[in-house]
Design a protein around this motif. Structure first.
Motif, PDB file in Angstrom:
ATOM      1  N   LEU A 177     -10.120   5.470  -1.712  1.00 31.17           N
ATOM      2  CA  LEU A 177      -8.933   4.608  -1.696  1.00 31.17           C
ATOM      3  C   LEU A 177      -8.916   3.753  -0.437  1.00 31.17           C
ATOM      4  CD1 LEU A 177      -6.080   3.715  -2.656  1.00 31.17           C
ATOM      5  CD2 LEU A 177      -5.178   5.700  -1.442  1.00 31.17           C
TER       6      LEU A 177
ATOM      7  N   LYS B 166       5.437   1.161  -5.401  1.00 31.60           N
ATOM      8  CA  LYS B 166       4.805  -0.090  -4.938  1.00 31.60           C
ATOM      9  C   LYS B 166       5.012  -1.243  -5.910  1.00 31.60           C
ATOM     10  CE  LYS B 166       0.593   1.376  -4.476  1.00 31.60           C
ATOM     11  NZ  LYS B 166       0.867   2.743  -4.980  1.00 31.60           N
TER      12      LYS B 166
ATOM     13  N   ASP C 204      -4.076  -2.731  -9.255  1.00 31.49           N
ATOM     14  CA  ASP C 204      -4.243  -1.299  -9.516  1.00 31.49           C
ATOM     15  C   ASP C 204      -4.851  -1.148 -10.906  1.00 31.49           C
ATOM     16  OD1 ASP C 204      -4.114   1.395  -9.926  1.00 31.49           O
ATOM     17  OD2 ASP C 204      -1.969   1.602  -9.563  1.00 31.49           O
TER      18      ASP C 204
ATOM     19  N   VAL D 293       0.840  -1.195   0.000  1.00 27.24           N
ATOM     20  CA  VAL D 293       0.000   0.000   0.000  1.00 27.24           C
ATOM     21  C   VAL D 293       0.874   1.245   0.000  1.00 27.24           C
ATOM     22  CG1 VAL D 293      -1.869  -1.186   1.228  1.00 27.24           C
ATOM     23  CG2 VAL D 293      -0.172   0.114   2.535  1.00 27.24           C
ATOM     24  N   GLY D 294       0.289   2.375  -0.400  1.00 28.44           N
ATOM     25  CA  GLY D 294       1.039   3.635  -0.431  1.00 28.44           C
ATOM     26  C   GLY D 294       0.500   4.568  -1.489  1.00 28.44           C
ATOM     27  N   LEU D 295       1.046   5.770  -1.535  1.00 36.81           N
ATOM     28  CA  LEU D 295       0.600   6.751  -2.514  1.00 36.81           C
ATOM     29  C   LEU D 295       1.155   6.430  -3.902  1.00 36.81           C
ATOM     30  CD1 LEU D 295       0.915  10.157  -0.605  1.00 36.81           C
ATOM     31  CD2 LEU D 295      -1.111   8.724  -0.916  1.00 36.81           C
ATOM     32  N   GLN D 296       0.541   7.032  -4.909  1.00 36.69           N
ATOM     33  CA  GLN D 296       0.981   6.824  -6.292  1.00 36.69           C
ATOM     34  C   GLN D 296       2.381   7.393  -6.487  1.00 36.69           C
ATOM     35  OE1 GLN D 296      -0.748   8.713 -10.190  1.00 36.69           O
ATOM     36  NE2 GLN D 296      -2.138   7.084  -9.558  1.00 36.69           N
TER      37      GLN D 296
ATOM     38  N   GLY E 198      -2.859   3.350  -5.750  1.00 38.51           N
ATOM     39  CA  GLY E 198      -2.487   4.498  -4.931  1.00 38.51           C
ATOM     40  C   GLY E 198      -3.172   5.740  -5.454  1.00 38.51           C
ATOM     41  N   ARG E 199      -3.007   6.823  -4.761  1.00 43.19           N
ATOM     42  CA  ARG E 199      -3.531   8.119  -5.204  1.00 43.19           C
ATOM     43  C   ARG E 199      -2.421   9.151  -5.038  1.00 43.19           C
ATOM     44  NH1 ARG E 199      -7.180   5.006  -6.024  1.00 43.19           N
ATOM     45  NH2 ARG E 199      -9.405   5.254  -5.574  1.00 43.19           N
TER      46      ARG E 199
END
Length: 500
Positions: free
Chosen positions: A199, A112, A136, A105-108, A191-192
């Motif tokens: 999300l 990842k 994704d 998991v994590g931001l864009q 991610g975002r």
């Protein structure tokens, strides 16, 4: 990554001088610099405050140990507290499920997808059978990226499409992984650019459907404190089990690595050290602390060397040396092994006392360039020539020089040096007394620890001159030597005349 922090801390420790007792005055002065160094490294200010207070509390009034200066005593305390700050002990993956599941998991843009492939490669080396799951469906080409990486690694991958639901993908992938005989799954989630409720709801749904053994938060180390704050939010919503820090080989100041354990309570488990899929390392807090304080990291260097040396290869090489059968093909293989360990600069940072020397190389890492040049020369030879260097006559030398893009003199020098090394190795391995005394190493790079203990082409390192044009004595020094020899010869001639 910790270079700037290491420099500042080194300067700070110079404030602790003399022998005897650590008093409030010298501790206060020194810890002020330590505090500034940590804040400049983008460490959370609350973490810095607690860290400095702990060090002061331990150091105040403490008797300096025998044979230690005040500075060394403070470094010892700081090293122990830094290790605790970074997590204390190394924490590996806990995989109990059948198949075990790791949720990324994590931001864009944090890395990842690449980290999922890197961990899959790490697990395969640990005798697991990984199964990659692209979940994704929003980011363009995210599914294709993981599919391509899986193909490079020759690993099975779930056939996701952008029309599918991410929760359904992960649930169905469990069945597919079992059918493929895989014992661990890596779920590459979406991610975002920033955290939002949609999300988090999706990630919570995947967690509920799959019950992952590990939820790893992937953070870009270059983002500093932002990475720590985002990690805290993900942990609050998902209860992450560990952290993967990417781009640790860059010029990040180190604040994320130093703050994340104190802020989130979760340890860093892996660090990404480059773009290659093999550039992933387990994170050891004690080793990281040693690097920060300029004390090197010999254990990591040994592990890197072992990872590129096949089982039994060392014994085979020793036997070749013993029988004087070490040829240019073997030499090229060992140079390639050395390059896999890392650049000369990165290796120096792991050797206690030599970390600062890598800065003297600047942007031009000469020893690595020399290794590349020698490899190009050997690669321009036929296999027969590599196995039997005596076959290389003048016409062949011209062909090799042209093929490798170097001068004929470079080829001649390399062959001459290799011949000297072969004779020296034969001499070392001969006789009843084993190896005996180590003679002076000829000018061959890639053989550290021989000769006078130096390294080829490095400024300030004596004992090994390196290849021609690198680390050679200056012209002024050569002239002085020549004049001294002529003077000695004239004195000898004069003595003979006087006797007559």
């Amino acid at each position: 990554m910790f270079d700037s922090l290491s420099d500042r801390l080194s300067e700070a420790f110079k404030n602790f001088k003399g022998q005897g007792r650590l008093d409030e005055k010298n501790i206060q002065d020194g810890m002020r610099e330590v505090r500034l160094a940590l804040l400049e490294a983008d460490v959370n200010f609350k973490v810095v405050k607690e860290f400095v207070e702990k060090v002061k509390e331990r150091a105040l009034g403490q008797e300096v140990q025998k044979n230690l200066s005040v500075g060394q005593q403070v470094i010892k305390i700081v090293n122990e507290e830094l290790t605790l700050l970074l997590g204390g002990e190394q924490e590996g993956l806990v995989l109990k499920g059948k198949p075990a599941k790791i949720m990324m998991v994590g931001l864009q843009g944090a890395g990842k997808t690449t980290s999922a492939a890197k961990i899959a490669l790490y697990l395969r080396r640990k005798k697991y059978k990984p199964y990659l799951v692209p979940a994704d469906v929003y980011r363009p080409a995210a599914i294709e990226q993981l599919t391509v990486l899986a193909k490079q690694l020759d690993m099975p991958v779930y056939p996701s499409t952008t029309e599918m639901n991410p929760v359904d993908i992960c649930r169905d992938a469990i069945v597919k992984a079992e059918e493929a005989g895989c014992d661990v799954m890596l779920l590459d989630t979406a991610g975002r650019l920033h955290i939002d409720e949609l999300l988090m709801e999706e990630l919570a749904g995947i967690k509920a459907a799959c019950s992952p053994d590990e939820i790893l938060f992937v953070a870009d180390a270059m983002t500093g404190q932002d990475a720590v704050n985002v990690a805290a939010t993900f942990d609050e919503k998902l209860d992450v089990t560990g952290v993967v820090l990417t781009k640790m080989d860059g010029d990040a100041r180190g604040g994320a690595a130093l703050s994340i354990k104190s802020v989130t309570g979760k340890c860093v488990k892996f660090v990404g050290m480059g773009e290659k899929l093999s550039d992933l390392e387990l994170f050891y807090p004690d080793r990281a602390a040693s690097r920060i304080l300029g004390m090197g990291d010999v254990l990591s260097l040994i592990e890197k060397a072992q990872s590129v040396m096949e089982e039994g290869e060392a014994e085979k090489l020793t036997e070749k040396f013993r029988k004087a059968k070490f040829d240019l093909e073997d030499f090229r293989t060992q140079m390639r092994r050395m390059k896999k360990i890392g650049s000369m600069g990165s290796i120096l940072k792991l050797i206690p006392g030599l970390g600062g020397l890598s800065k003297q190389l600047g942007d031009i890492d000469m020893p690595d360039k020399e290794l590349n040049r020698i490899e190009a020369i050997i690669s321009s030879m036929t296999m027969e020539e590599r196995k039997t260097p005596k076959l290389i006559n003048p016409s062949r030398r011209k062909r090799i020089a042209k093929g490798s893009g170097v001068e004929l003199a470079d080829v001649n020098s390399m062959l001459k040096n290799f011949d000297q090394m072969s004779k020296m190795m034969k001499k070392m391995m001969g006789g009843k007394g084993g190896m005996g005394k180590m003679p002076q190493m000829p000018n061959m790079p890639g053989m550290p620890g021989s000769g006078g203990g130096g390294m080829p082409g490095l400024p300030g390192m004596e004992g090994m001159e390196g290849m021609e044009g690198i680390g050679q004595p200056s012209k002024e020094k050569s002239k002085k030597t020549l004049l001294a020899r002529k003077k000695k010869k004239l004195q000898k001639q004069n003595r003979k005349k006087q006797k007559k």
